[in-house]
Design an enzyme around this catalytic site. Sequence first.
Site: not given
Ligand code: ADP
Length: 167
Positions: A21, A45, A94, A131
């Site tokens: 992120h 969840k 990703r 995450s």
């Molecule tokens: P969501 O539940 O909305 O997917 P996330 O917090 O998992 O929320 O992800 C938010 C954004 O960050 C999404 O666009 C996701 O694709 C991107 N993202 C998550 N992890 C990575 C990563 N390791 N590298 C690049 N982008 C990421």
Amino acid sequence: MAHKFVRAVFPGSFDPITNGHLDVINRGIKLFDELIIAVGRSPVKNQLFTPRERVEMIAELVTDIPGVSVESFDGLTVEYAAKKKADVILRGLRSLTDVQYEFQLAMTNRAVAGIETIFVMTSEQYGFTSSTLIREVATLGGDLSNLIPESVRNRIRQRLKKVALDS
Ligand code: ADP
């Protein structure tokens, strides 16, 4: 041509924020004048941190990046983006697997609210960081030093200690 001020919103769960992120945030702010990281408050969840804790953790990490701020929001991302007068939504990619879902999401957001989504691709080294997996590995005591910032690791450690004491 005069430069138009561009404000972007980067929505997500960020439970917890990862180096992936942060990579997207650092790349994104080069493209925009202002970037608001928006932590979704919708109940999920297996939540590890409350939205408020997630905002606190992110705030610590981005305080030195000019133009970047963080807050939480409820409800639809597009409504939040409109309220903030954001020009675009930022999302990270990703892998090809992300593309299918993100494509659908971006098309829906454009259809319902006319807002564009801009994607940045993460560094290869974070291409597999999620995450969800971080939460699982952390719960099992795995080493996450390369995938999340130290401050987040400390928070996870404290959280797991508390869970152990409570149970
Ligand atoms: P969501 O539940 O909305 O997917 P996330 O917090 O998992 O929320 O992800 C938010 C954004 O960050 C999404 O666009 C996701 O694709 C991107 N993202 C998550 N992890 C990575 C990563 N390791 N590298 C690049 N982008 C990421």
